[in-house]
Motif scaffolding. Structure first.
Motif, PDB file in Angstrom:
ATOM      1  N   ASP A   1      60.410 -13.698  18.761  1.00 46.84           N
ATOM      2  CA  ASP A   1      58.998 -13.751  18.385  1.00 46.84           C
ATOM      3  C   ASP A   1      58.841 -13.994  16.888  1.00 46.84           C
ATOM      4  N   ILE A   2      59.705 -13.380  16.083  1.00 51.63           N
ATOM      5  CA  ILE A   2      59.668 -13.630  14.635  1.00 51.63           C
ATOM      6  C   ILE A   2      59.922 -15.109  14.369  1.00 51.63           C
ATOM      7  N   LEU A   3      60.918 -15.650  15.056  1.00 49.83           N
ATOM      8  CA  LEU A   3      61.270 -17.063  14.882  1.00 49.83           C
ATOM      9  C   LEU A   3      60.074 -17.963  15.186  1.00 49.83           C
ATOM     10  N   ILE A   4      59.418 -17.724  16.310  1.00 49.13           N
ATOM     11  CA  ILE A   4      58.341 -18.613  16.756  1.00 49.13           C
ATOM     12  C   ILE A   4      56.998 -18.259  16.129  1.00 49.13           C
ATOM     13  N   LYS A   5      56.608 -16.984  16.243  1.00 47.64           N
ATOM     14  CA  LYS A   5      55.243 -16.593  15.866  1.00 47.64           C
ATOM     15  C   LYS A   5      55.057 -16.413  14.362  1.00 47.64           C
ATOM     16  N   HIS A   6      56.143 -16.223  13.637  1.00 49.97           N
ATOM     17  CA  HIS A   6      56.049 -16.127  12.184  1.00 49.97           C
ATOM     18  C   HIS A   6      56.597 -17.378  11.494  1.00 49.97           C
ATOM     19  N   PHE A   7      57.877 -17.693  11.740  1.00 51.80           N
ATOM     20  CA  PHE A   7      58.507 -18.778  10.997  1.00 51.80           C
ATOM     21  C   PHE A   7      57.980 -20.157  11.399  1.00 51.80           C
TER      22      PHE A   7
ATOM     23  N   GLY B   1      33.188 -26.743  -0.245  1.00 49.03           N
ATOM     24  CA  GLY B   1      34.209 -27.362   0.585  1.00 49.03           C
ATOM     25  C   GLY B   1      33.670 -28.427   1.517  1.00 49.03           C
ATOM     26  N   GLU B   2      34.594 -29.163   2.098  1.00 51.58           N
ATOM     27  CA  GLU B   2      34.284 -30.177   3.101  1.00 51.58           C
ATOM     28  C   GLU B   2      35.394 -30.153   4.137  1.00 51.58           C
ATOM     29  N   LEU B   3      35.019 -30.055   5.402  1.00 53.10           N
ATOM     30  CA  LEU B   3      36.023 -30.011   6.463  1.00 53.10           C
ATOM     31  C   LEU B   3      36.783 -31.328   6.521  1.00 53.10           C
ATOM     32  N   GLU B   4      38.103 -31.247   6.411  1.00 55.28           N
ATOM     33  CA  GLU B   4      38.932 -32.451   6.521  1.00 55.28           C
ATOM     34  C   GLU B   4      39.565 -32.567   7.887  1.00 55.28           C
ATOM     35  N   SER B   5      40.087 -31.463   8.425  1.00 60.75           N
ATOM     36  CA  SER B   5      40.637 -31.529   9.781  1.00 60.75           C
ATOM     37  C   SER B   5      40.635 -30.155  10.426  1.00 60.75           C
ATOM     38  N   ASN B   6      40.573 -30.171  11.743  1.00 58.36           N
ATOM     39  CA  ASN B   6      40.536 -28.956  12.548  1.00 58.36           C
ATOM     40  C   ASN B   6      41.358 -29.255  13.793  1.00 58.36           C
ATOM     41  N   VAL B   7      42.624 -28.842  13.777  1.00 56.27           N
ATOM     42  CA  VAL B   7      43.576 -29.281  14.788  1.00 56.27           C
ATOM     43  C   VAL B   7      44.087 -28.098  15.604  1.00 56.27           C
ATOM     44  N   SER B   8      44.086 -28.257  16.906  1.00 55.58           N
ATOM     45  CA  SER B   8      44.690 -27.249  17.769  1.00 55.58           C
ATOM     46  C   SER B   8      46.083 -27.710  18.159  1.00 55.58           C
ATOM     47  N   TYR B   9      46.994 -26.760  18.341  1.00 52.81           N
ATOM     48  CA  TYR B   9      48.362 -27.084  18.716  1.00 52.81           C
ATOM     49  C   TYR B   9      48.952 -25.897  19.469  1.00 52.81           C
ATOM     50  N   LYS B  10      50.145 -26.074  19.980  1.00 45.57           N
ATOM     51  CA  LYS B  10      50.827 -24.986  20.679  1.00 45.57           C
ATOM     52  C   LYS B  10      52.190 -24.732  20.052  1.00 45.57           C
ATOM     53  N   LEU B  11      52.543 -23.470  19.976  1.00 46.14           N
ATOM     54  CA  LEU B  11      53.867 -23.085  19.519  1.00 46.14           C
ATOM     55  C   LEU B  11      54.878 -23.346  20.634  1.00 46.14           C
ATOM     56  N   PRO B  12      56.173 -23.305  20.343  1.00 41.88           N
ATOM     57  CA  PRO B  12      57.176 -23.576  21.383  1.00 41.88           C
ATOM     58  C   PRO B  12      57.076 -22.673  22.608  1.00 41.88           C
ATOM     59  N   ASN B  13      56.519 -21.469  22.435  1.00 42.57           N
ATOM     60  CA  ASN B  13      56.382 -20.569  23.580  1.00 42.57           C
ATOM     61  C   ASN B  13      55.086 -20.787  24.353  1.00 42.57           C
ATOM     62  N   GLY B  14      54.287 -21.768  23.920  1.00 40.32           N
ATOM     63  CA  GLY B  14      53.043 -22.086  24.611  1.00 40.32           C
ATOM     64  C   GLY B  14      51.808 -21.450  24.022  1.00 40.32           C
ATOM     65  N   ASP B  15      51.958 -20.551  23.063  1.00 42.30           N
ATOM     66  CA  ASP B  15      50.795 -19.911  22.441  1.00 42.30           C
ATOM     67  C   ASP B  15      49.956 -20.948  21.696  1.00 42.30           C
TER      68      ASP B  15
END
Length: 235
Positions: free
Chosen positions: A50-56, A192-206
């Motif tokens: 979890d440290i590897l994926i959720k933190h690093f 400020g001005e919004l430049e990007s708002n991107v969703s993604y998934k971690l290797p564990n699917g989170d």
């Protein structure tokens, strides 16, 4: 201990190459985090994978969506155990000019020790962000401000955007929920001005989200306000 090969693979998957020295630094960092967390609470995430994926990896995802040049002056607001900036320093071969800000001294002690063990240096400041941001030596002095899972985005903007120079960026690493619509007034009010708002998934699917905001004008001098107003009457 975290899996060195898996860390390298996941980092390569997001186009963040890690050499042997960097991998060794991540292992040292993980060891310090796990060991120190037995003495006092730095993170609820203590399992090595979890440290590897959720933190690093979560921290390194920033580099997939934003190019941090060597020499970038970056401030990490509400640093906690050093995420995302300490992993970014490792991945950028200690070529970032980093400042860590947290109101909890023991967290900065941990970061200082982790930096030392990894052979790196940074500025560490024990202060409340809303007070420090009114100091001319720190206000609008940074190329990038970053924060990870500290507060709702509209509140984070008031803590972080005042540190960013015009044409710089505030980068927020957030959870799955899209907080941008509720934060647009804060973004615009604070320069400020919004430049990007991107969703993604971690290797564990989170599911995660990265929000990149460009600073296009100076933050009005009345911001940031005192903590109570920021939290009870957010922009």
């Amino acid at each position: 201990m975290i899996d060195r090969d898996l860390l390298q693979k996941y980092a390569e998957d997001i186009s963040v190459p890690l050499d042997n020295n960097m991998l060794s630094q991540f292992l040292v960092y993980a060891g310090e985090l796990i060991g120190t967390n037995r003495q006092y609470n730095l993170t609820a995430i203590t399992d090595p994978e979890d440290i590897l994926i959720k933190h690093f990896i979560d921290s390194l995802m920033l580099l997939k969506y934003f190019d941090l040049d060597y020499g970038t002056k970056i401030i990490d607001v509400g640093s906690g155990a050093g995420f995302p900036t300490l992993p970014l320093m490792i991945a950028k071969n200690n070529k970032l000019k980093a400042t860590f800000v947290d109101s909890v001294q023991k967290k900065l002690f941990f970061i200082a020790n982790a930096l030392k063990r990894c052979g790196m240096e940074a500025e560490l400041i024990a202060a409340r962000a809303e007070i420090l941001a009114q100091n001319k030596n720190y206000r609008e002095q940074y190329d990038v401000a970053t924060a990870r899972a500290v507060a709702p985005l509209n509140i984070l903007c008031e803590y972080c955007l005042p540190f960013v120079k015009v044409d710089g960026y505030f980068i927020a690493l957030k959870g799955a929920e899209d907080e941008v619509p509720a934060a647009m007034n804060a973004i615009e009010t604070l320069g400020g001005e919004l430049e990007s708002n991107v969703s993604y998934k971690l290797p564990n699917g989170d599911a995660r989200r990265i929000v990149i905001i460009k600073k296009i004008s100076q933050t009005p001098t009345e911001y940031p306000r005192k903590t109570k107003k920021i939290t009870t009457k957010p922009l």
